[in-house]
Design a protein around this motif. Structure first.
Motif, PDB file in Angstrom:
ATOM      1  N   LEU B  38       1.025  -1.297   0.360  1.00  0.00           N
ATOM      2  CA  LEU B  38       0.411  -0.156   0.180  1.00  0.00           C
ATOM      3  C   LEU B  38       1.118   1.116  -0.117  1.00  0.00           C
ATOM      4  O   LEU B  38       1.870   1.382   0.459  1.00  0.00           O
ATOM      5  CB  LEU B  38      -0.896   0.186   1.108  1.00  0.00           C
ATOM      6  N   GLU B  41       1.375   4.579   3.304  1.00  0.00           N
ATOM      7  CA  GLU B  41       0.883   3.241   4.402  1.00  0.00           C
ATOM      8  C   GLU B  41       0.688   4.763   5.514  1.00  0.00           C
ATOM      9  O   GLU B  41      -0.544   3.757   6.474  1.00  0.00           O
ATOM     10  CB  GLU B  41       2.313   2.423   4.737  1.00  0.00           C
ATOM     11  N   CYS B  43      -0.778   8.053   7.467  1.00  0.00           N
ATOM     12  CA  CYS B  43      -1.398   9.289   6.529  1.00  0.00           C
ATOM     13  C   CYS B  43      -1.389  10.415   8.336  1.00  0.00           C
ATOM     14  O   CYS B  43      -2.141   9.617   9.259  1.00  0.00           O
ATOM     15  CB  CYS B  43      -3.328   9.419   6.712  1.00  0.00           C
ATOM     16  N   VAL B  56      -4.640   5.899  -2.442  1.00  0.00           N
ATOM     17  CA  VAL B  56      -4.190   5.159  -2.011  1.00  0.00           C
ATOM     18  C   VAL B  56      -4.057   4.406  -3.234  1.00  0.00           C
ATOM     19  O   VAL B  56      -5.116   4.033  -3.537  1.00  0.00           O
ATOM     20  CB  VAL B  56      -4.690   4.878  -0.560  1.00  0.00           C
ATOM     21  N   ASP B  99      -7.935   3.958  10.641  1.00  0.00           N
ATOM     22  CA  ASP B  99      -7.009   3.255   9.983  1.00  0.00           C
ATOM     23  C   ASP B  99      -7.780   1.959   9.269  1.00  0.00           C
ATOM     24  O   ASP B  99      -9.424   2.136   9.703  1.00  0.00           O
ATOM     25  CB  ASP B  99      -6.385   1.926  11.128  1.00  0.00           C
ATOM     26  N   LEU B 118      -3.271   0.932   6.410  1.00  0.00           N
ATOM     27  CA  LEU B 118      -3.362   2.223   6.047  1.00  0.00           C
ATOM     28  C   LEU B 118      -3.781   3.003   7.644  1.00  0.00           C
ATOM     29  O   LEU B 118      -4.374   2.657   8.297  1.00  0.00           O
ATOM     30  CB  LEU B 118      -4.474   2.924   5.019  1.00  0.00           C
TER      31      LEU B 118
END
Lengths: 292, 139
Positions: B38, B41, B43, B56, B99, B118
């Motif tokens: 990803l 990964e 933020c 993403v 998340d 994430l």
């Protein structure tokens, strides 16, 4: 020992029973400050600080600023400079400067009064020129002439805090740094913060010991002022006791309501000075404050 | 401790280390068979911007190419499936404060192949310290 001193001393014992039980810090904004950011504020309202000196006016208070900056170790807080030697969960030890309020009674533009805007007349010469009954004790007591200047000074020393569940114990010991009176001052305070929703109440009980040098410099009578009182009043160290309440109510993010009440019982060793006609000093203030 | 016991203990340790090595090899093989990555990964949110709004990109690699599906706990994309085995990436616009977990499964068998998350992380709060005087101590 008078009643207020006994009450203050009793309250100091209370936190020692809960010595090991430390209160969590920063429960409200007044107890903590952001590192590296100036904290600026101004209070607008009306209040009065009584002046225990004979024929000196009380000090009106309309506007009071607050300004502080804390770094990792150094800090500047409302005119006082400090360096934190150690800060632990349960105690802090600082090197710190401070200034006593004694000189403020004599001078309108003393740093303690500088922002207290008002029409107070700090005119000691009026005392000297107005000999009819002023600065006299009974008919026979001689008058006091022009007062020599009582200068402001900075004190420097150690400042220690112990944090407990039932308040903060603060002990400070400081000596005259500018060689003005070469005196020493020690303070013992118990500070208790009580946040209740949008209110915060801070209660402070204080014992303030002043060495003979300080008492003599500010409240002793110089020979040029009165040879009689210079001999008649013998200075000795003094212990004042005080109680203070500072309450704030959060109105908005920046605006608070502010109410302050201070009362200090002046020690007999000072109150007996012919320069004083009150054995206490008090401050009352109500207004609003803006924190930037 | 007798000599026989020491020898027995030695064998026990040896067998344990052998089985651990086998497990490691198996894990690596499994990891190689299916990978899901990803980007980004993380933020990082701030006091002014509490919501993460970003695009993403999910990429995957299977030892044997096959159609897959991506499942997530993100409300706006609970399930997405590739049309063919040749597709190996997928971009998604996201707006979240929490998340998000992505899981890649085999489209045909529904076997879980790999997963990735994430992470939404708030910026560290301002550093504060005790103040030693009441702000209105000048009174």
């Amino acid at each position: 020992m008078n009643r207020l001193k006994l009450i203050v001393l009793s309250c100091f014992l209370l936190p020692f029973f809960t010595w090991a039980d430390t209160a969590p810090p920063c429960e409200n904004d007044l107890e903590c400050i952001e590192i590296g950011q100036w904290d600026l504020g101004i209070a607008l309202g009306y209040g009065i600080r009584s002046n225990p000196l004979k024929d000196f006016d009380d000090i009106p208070i309309y506007m009071v600023p607050t300004f502080a900056y804390y770094g990792e170790s150094w800090y500047f807080d409302n005119g006082n400079l400090g360096y934190t030697l150690t800060e632990q969960e349960s105690y802090t030890i600082n090197l710190a400067t401070s200034f006593s309020t004694d000189s403020a009674y004599f001078q309108r533009w003393d740093p303690s009064n500088i922002f207290l805007a008002g029409g107070s007349t700090f005119d000691s010469s009026s005392v000297a020129n107005n000999n009819i009954g002023l600065f006299t004790r009974g008919v026979q007591e001689p008058t006091i002439g022009d007062l020599e200047k009582r200068r402001f000074t900075y004190l420097g020393g150690l400042d220690a805090f112990i944090y407990t569940r039932v308040g903060i114990i603060n002990f400070s010991l400081a000596h005259d740094m500018l060689n003005v009176h070469q005196g020493t001052e020690a303070q013992l305070k118990w500070i208790y913060n009580l946040p209740v929703q949008d209110w915060n109440f801070e209660l402070q009980l204080k014992l303030d010991w002043k060495s003979e040098e300080i008492v003599d410099y500010y409240y002793g009578v110089r020979e040029s002022e009165s040879p009689y009182w210079n001999q008649a009043f013998k200075s000795k160290s003094a212990l004042n006791a005080g109680i203070e309440l500072t309450s704030t109510y959060v109105m908005t993010q920046h605006w608070d309501l502010l109410f302050l009440a201070r009362y200090t019982r002046i020690a007999d060793a000072i109150a007996e000075s012919p320069l004083l006609n009150e054995e206490y000093t008090s401050t009352l203030y109500i207004g609003s404050s803006y924190r930037f | 401790m007798q000599i026989s016991q020491i020898i027995a203990s030695g064998f026990l340790l040896l067998s344990f280390s052998v089985s651990s090595s086998e497990q490691l090899i198996a894990d690596e093989t499994e990891k190689f068979t299916a990978e899901l990555s990803l980007a980004p990964e993380f933020c990082i949110t701030s006091d002014e911007q509490l919501t993460c709004e970003l695009t993403v990109k999910l990429e995957w690699k299977n030892q044997i190419p096959k159609p897959i599906c991506i499942l997530s706990d993100y409300d706006n994309m609970v399930r997405w499936c590739s049309e063919s085995a040749e597709v190996n990436s997928f971009s998604l616009d996201i707006s979240t404060t929490e998340d998000i977990q992505f899981v890649m499964i085999d489209k045909a068998t529904h076997e879980t192949l790999a997963g990735v998350k994430l992470k939404v992380t708030p910026t560290a709060g301002p550093k504060v310290r005790r103040r030693y005087r009441n702000p209105w101590s000048l009174f």
